[in-house]
Design a protein around this motif. Structure first.
Motif, PDB file in Angstrom:
ATOM      1  N   GLN A  81      36.097  40.499  35.461  1.00 14.60           N
ATOM      2  CA  GLN A  81      36.538  39.603  34.610  1.00 14.60           C
ATOM      3  C   GLN A  81      37.127  38.092  35.222  1.00 14.60           C
ATOM      4  O   GLN A  81      36.747  37.100  34.882  1.00 14.60           O
ATOM      5  CB  GLN A  81      36.854  39.498  33.438  1.00 14.60           C
ATOM      6  N   SER A  82      38.194  39.015  35.651  1.00 14.06           N
ATOM      7  CA  SER A  82      39.218  37.953  36.239  1.00 14.06           C
ATOM      8  C   SER A  82      38.217  37.684  37.598  1.00 14.06           C
ATOM      9  O   SER A  82      38.558  35.811  38.271  1.00 14.06           O
ATOM     10  CB  SER A  82      40.537  39.031  37.017  1.00 14.06           C
ATOM     11  N   VAL A  83      37.412  37.742  38.196  1.00 14.94           N
ATOM     12  CA  VAL A  83      36.506  36.984  38.989  1.00 14.94           C
ATOM     13  C   VAL A  83      35.327  35.852  38.130  1.00 14.94           C
ATOM     14  O   VAL A  83      35.963  34.623  38.586  1.00 14.94           O
ATOM     15  CB  VAL A  83      35.304  38.008  39.394  1.00 14.94           C
ATOM     16  N   LEU A  84      34.993  36.555  37.062  1.00 13.50           N
ATOM     17  CA  LEU A  84      34.235  35.106  36.773  1.00 13.50           C
ATOM     18  C   LEU A  84      35.889  33.930  36.053  1.00 13.50           C
ATOM     19  O   LEU A  84      35.149  32.940  35.557  1.00 13.50           O
ATOM     20  CB  LEU A  84      33.583  35.810  35.076  1.00 13.50           C
ATOM     21  N   THR A  85      36.270  34.657  35.808  1.00 10.00           N
ATOM     22  CA  THR A  85      37.336  33.946  34.988  1.00 10.00           C
ATOM     23  C   THR A  85      37.785  32.928  35.948  1.00 10.00           C
ATOM     24  O   THR A  85      38.537  31.007  35.156  1.00 10.00           O
ATOM     25  CB  THR A  85      38.702  34.118  34.606  1.00 10.00           C
ATOM     26  N   TYR A  86      38.057  33.204  36.764  1.00 10.98           N
ATOM     27  CA  TYR A  86      38.889  32.421  38.177  1.00 10.98           C
ATOM     28  C   TYR A  86      38.034  31.618  38.995  1.00 10.98           C
ATOM     29  O   TYR A  86      37.837  30.988  40.176  1.00 10.98           O
ATOM     30  CB  TYR A  86      39.901  32.799  38.854  1.00 10.98           C
ATOM     31  N   THR A  87      36.593  32.172  38.320  1.00  8.81           N
ATOM     32  CA  THR A  87      35.320  30.635  38.918  1.00  8.81           C
ATOM     33  C   THR A  87      34.542  30.099  38.170  1.00  8.81           C
ATOM     34  O   THR A  87      35.201  29.288  37.603  1.00  8.81           O
ATOM     35  CB  THR A  87      34.125  31.777  39.912  1.00  8.81           C
TER      36      THR A  87
ATOM     37  N   THR B 262      51.590  33.491  38.238  1.00  7.00           N
ATOM     38  CA  THR B 262      50.018  33.893  38.129  1.00  7.00           C
ATOM     39  C   THR B 262      49.664  33.727  38.735  1.00  7.00           C
ATOM     40  O   THR B 262      48.329  35.052  38.552  1.00  7.00           O
ATOM     41  CB  THR B 262      50.196  33.443  36.184  1.00  7.00           C
ATOM     42  N   ILE B 263      48.853  32.710  38.725  1.00 15.90           N
ATOM     43  CA  ILE B 263      47.218  32.485  39.345  1.00 15.90           C
ATOM     44  C   ILE B 263      47.223  33.153  40.757  1.00 15.90           C
ATOM     45  O   ILE B 263      47.060  33.513  41.289  1.00 15.90           O
ATOM     46  CB  ILE B 263      46.957  30.820  39.080  1.00 15.90           C
ATOM     47  N   TYR B 264      48.763  32.510  41.751  1.00 17.37           N
ATOM     48  CA  TYR B 264      48.336  32.485  42.856  1.00 17.37           C
ATOM     49  C   TYR B 264      48.985  33.741  43.852  1.00 17.37           C
ATOM     50  O   TYR B 264      49.292  34.046  45.060  1.00 17.37           O
ATOM     51  CB  TYR B 264      49.366  31.598  43.615  1.00 17.37           C
ATOM     52  N   VAL B 265      50.099  35.007  42.036  1.00 16.79           N
ATOM     53  CA  VAL B 265      50.364  35.675  43.250  1.00 16.79           C
ATOM     54  C   VAL B 265      50.514  37.004  41.916  1.00 16.79           C
ATOM     55  O   VAL B 265      49.966  38.157  42.967  1.00 16.79           O
ATOM     56  CB  VAL B 265      52.272  35.329  43.279  1.00 16.79           C
ATOM     57  N   LEU B 266      50.747  37.314  41.143  1.00 19.92           N
ATOM     58  CA  LEU B 266      50.622  38.133  40.501  1.00 19.92           C
ATOM     59  C   LEU B 266      49.332  38.776  39.503  1.00 19.92           C
ATOM     60  O   LEU B 266      49.162  39.870  39.751  1.00 19.92           O
ATOM     61  CB  LEU B 266      51.490  38.017  38.966  1.00 19.92           C
ATOM     62  N   THR B 267      48.331  37.553  39.333  1.00 18.94           N
ATOM     63  CA  THR B 267      47.071  38.524  39.041  1.00 18.94           C
ATOM     64  C   THR B 267      46.102  38.992  40.607  1.00 18.94           C
ATOM     65  O   THR B 267      45.795  40.031  39.931  1.00 18.94           O
ATOM     66  CB  THR B 267      45.844  36.930  38.228  1.00 18.94           C
ATOM     67  N   PRO B 268      45.880  38.239  41.582  1.00 23.61           N
ATOM     68  CA  PRO B 268      45.763  38.473  42.737  1.00 23.61           C
ATOM     69  C   PRO B 268      46.206  39.967  43.003  1.00 23.61           C
ATOM     70  O   PRO B 268      45.060  41.025  43.003  1.00 23.61           O
ATOM     71  CB  PRO B 268      45.655  37.457  43.312  1.00 23.61           C
ATOM     72  N   ALA B 269      47.510  40.437  42.454  1.00 23.86           N
ATOM     73  CA  ALA B 269      48.258  42.061  43.252  1.00 23.86           C
ATOM     74  C   ALA B 269      47.410  42.555  42.462  1.00 23.86           C
ATOM     75  O   ALA B 269      47.162  44.100  42.698  1.00 23.86           O
ATOM     76  CB  ALA B 269      49.624  41.990  42.770  1.00 23.86           C
ATOM     77  N   LEU B 270      47.064  42.886  40.890  1.00 20.77           N
ATOM     78  CA  LEU B 270      47.064  42.955  39.295  1.00 20.77           C
ATOM     79  C   LEU B 270      44.850  43.497  40.267  1.00 20.77           C
ATOM     80  O   LEU B 270      45.528  44.637  39.726  1.00 20.77           O
ATOM     81  CB  LEU B 270      46.852  42.757  38.329  1.00 20.77           C
ATOM     82  N   VAL B 271      44.550  42.706  40.009  1.00 20.63           N
ATOM     83  CA  VAL B 271      43.132  43.056  40.428  1.00 20.63           C
ATOM     84  C   VAL B 271      42.730  43.348  42.189  1.00 20.63           C
ATOM     85  O   VAL B 271      42.256  44.917  41.596  1.00 20.63           O
ATOM     86  CB  VAL B 271      42.515  41.710  40.564  1.00 20.63           C
ATOM     87  N   PHE B 272      43.389  43.268  43.036  1.00 19.18           N
ATOM     88  CA  PHE B 272      43.725  44.489  43.724  1.00 19.18           C
ATOM     89  C   PHE B 272      43.998  45.596  43.570  1.00 19.18           C
ATOM     90  O   PHE B 272      42.937  47.080  44.047  1.00 19.18           O
ATOM     91  CB  PHE B 272      44.325  44.167  45.252  1.00 19.18           C
TER      92      PHE B 272
ATOM     93  N   VAL C 225      39.610  40.393  45.379  1.00 22.70           N
ATOM     94  CA  VAL C 225      38.419  40.454  45.469  1.00 22.70           C
ATOM     95  C   VAL C 225      37.947  41.231  46.456  1.00 22.70           C
ATOM     96  O   VAL C 225      37.416  42.457  46.828  1.00 22.70           O
ATOM     97  CB  VAL C 225      37.525  40.102  44.045  1.00 22.70           C
ATOM     98  N   LEU C 226      37.577  40.546  47.531  1.00 24.00           N
ATOM     99  CA  LEU C 226      36.500  40.869  48.915  1.00 24.00           C
ATOM    100  C   LEU C 226      37.872  41.635  49.404  1.00 24.00           C
ATOM    101  O   LEU C 226      36.737  43.084  50.133  1.00 24.00           O
ATOM    102  CB  LEU C 226      36.485  39.733  49.381  1.00 24.00           C
ATOM    103  N   ALA C 227      38.951  41.363  49.704  1.00 27.72           N
ATOM    104  CA  ALA C 227      39.520  42.422  50.310  1.00 27.72           C
ATOM    105  C   ALA C 227      39.585  43.854  49.509  1.00 27.72           C
ATOM    106  O   ALA C 227      39.672  44.448  50.629  1.00 27.72           O
ATOM    107  CB  ALA C 227      40.822  42.425  50.243  1.00 27.72           C
ATOM    108  N   ALA C 228      39.699  44.141  48.346  1.00 32.06           N
ATOM    109  CA  ALA C 228      39.452  45.632  48.244  1.00 32.06           C
ATOM    110  C   ALA C 228      38.451  46.269  47.540  1.00 32.06           C
ATOM    111  O   ALA C 228      38.058  46.586  48.998  1.00 32.06           O
ATOM    112  CB  ALA C 228      39.686  45.307  46.032  1.00 32.06           C
ATOM    113  N   GLY C 229      37.148  45.014  47.914  1.00 30.92           N
ATOM    114  CA  GLY C 229      35.873  45.420  48.129  1.00 30.92           C
ATOM    115  C   GLY C 229      35.358  46.321  50.196  1.00 30.92           C
ATOM    116  O   GLY C 229      35.049  47.735  49.999  1.00 30.92           O
TER     117      GLY C 229
END
Length: 317
Positions: free
Chosen positions: A133-139, A39-49, A169-173
């Motif tokens: 929130q995801s950015v803050l969750t994972y920071t 979830t951390i390394y695959v699914l969530t990054p795809a969801l946020v992007f 997140v950076l890539a999406a921006g």
């Protein structure tokens, strides 16, 4: 359809999937940490992007909302930390208390509820909220979950930069700034959507599995403070943030307050599982967070019913 019916329709799917995980965890020995890693390394990054690149809200609104999420999250973390220390809590329960009090379930619970209450603006705002929130969750969240006697503060901060979500997140921006977001029906975006959509049910299954292995008797007696912070203090703080930042869009402001008032999120449970450091007073971090999620989700039904009525009336925001 009544407001209570809408709330029930948003809550029941969450509880139903978690119940499947609970039953599975009861009859089978499931390795939850492996699901958390996926979830951390695959699914969530795809969801946020995917969410960041497909949002239709304007730039000023996005920036104000992101700033609001930052101020609210840091504010709640500080309040929860002070309350936890005043009560004499130590790691890992202290970190679990802060995580479950600070991060609301703005995604699988918040998105459908916000859409019912405030239509399309509600959905768009909720998606942006969960992205910020995801950015803050994972920071900030990773720092809180991984700190402790055996982990230096610097090492905890370094954990943040090992996570792909930061780079998603950076890539999406970047692609939005350059105007090169792929079409929504392209193979790339369809694949990202499919992958990201899997994050929510996996998180809920993990919640159920963890609950199946939780000493709920000991945990329920200690999560009351977290639930009060999450369901009572959080919306009050959110209203203060709205007035502090001066949200120009009233509907977005109201959705922001609603999202902040959601029950405890599932993602902190994943972090506590990933960085599990044993127990304190017979209670582990994952046990504390999973129980806080379960209890706060049930308790949120009357609380959110009243809050939505107040927000729609315009009595507060």
């Amino acid at each position: 359809m009544s407001l209570l019916s809408a709330l029930t329709s948003a809550i029941l799917p969450v509880l139903a999937v978690a119940a499947v995980g609970f039953l599975l965890g009861t009859v089978r020995d499931i390795e939850v940490s492996a699901l958390g890693t996926v979830t951390i390394y695959v699914l969530t990054p795809a969801l946020v992007f995917h969410s960041l690149t497909t949002s239709s809200l304007g730039g000023e609104t996005v920036l104000t909302l992101a700033a609001g999420v930052l101020v609210f999250t840091v504010g709640m973390a500080v309040v929860a930390e002070l309350v936890g220390r005043a009560l004499g809590e130590t790691e890992p329960v202290l970190g679990a208390l802060v995580l479950s009090s600070t991060f609301p379930n703005a995604g699988n619970y918040g998105i459908p509820l916000s859409q019912f209450a405030f239509d399309g603006v509600g959905r768009s705002t909720a998606i942006l909220y969960i992205a910020a929130q995801s950015v803050l969750t994972y920071t900030l969240g990773v720092y809180i979950a991984s700190r402790g006697d055996e982990t230096s503060n610097l090492a905890a901060v370094r954990e943040v930069f090992k996570l792909p979500l930061v780079y998603a997140v950076l890539a999406a921006g970047v692609v939005r700034f350059l105007g090169v977001v792929p079409p929504a029906d392209s193979a790339m975006m369809s694949t990202l959507k499919l992958t990201g959509d899997a994050a929510i049910p996996i998180m809920l299954l993990m919640l159920g599995i963890q609950l199946a292995n939780t000493d709920s008797g000991a945990a329920v007696a200690r999560v009351g403070v977290s639930n009060v912070l999450k369901l009572v203090v959080a919306p009050v703080l959110a209203v203060g943030v709205v007035f502090l930042l001066g949200f120009s869009d009233v509907t977005v402001a109201r959705v922001f307050v609603l999202e902040c008032a959601m029950p405890a999120a599932v993602t902190p449970l994943i972090l506590c599982i990933e960085y599990d450091r044993g127990s304190s007073g017979g209670l582990s971090g994952p046990e504390y967070v999973s129980t806080a999620i379960f209890v706060s989700t049930l308790a949120s039904v009357p609380v959110l019913t009243l809050l939505i009525a107040v927000l729609q009336s315009g009595a507060v925001v």
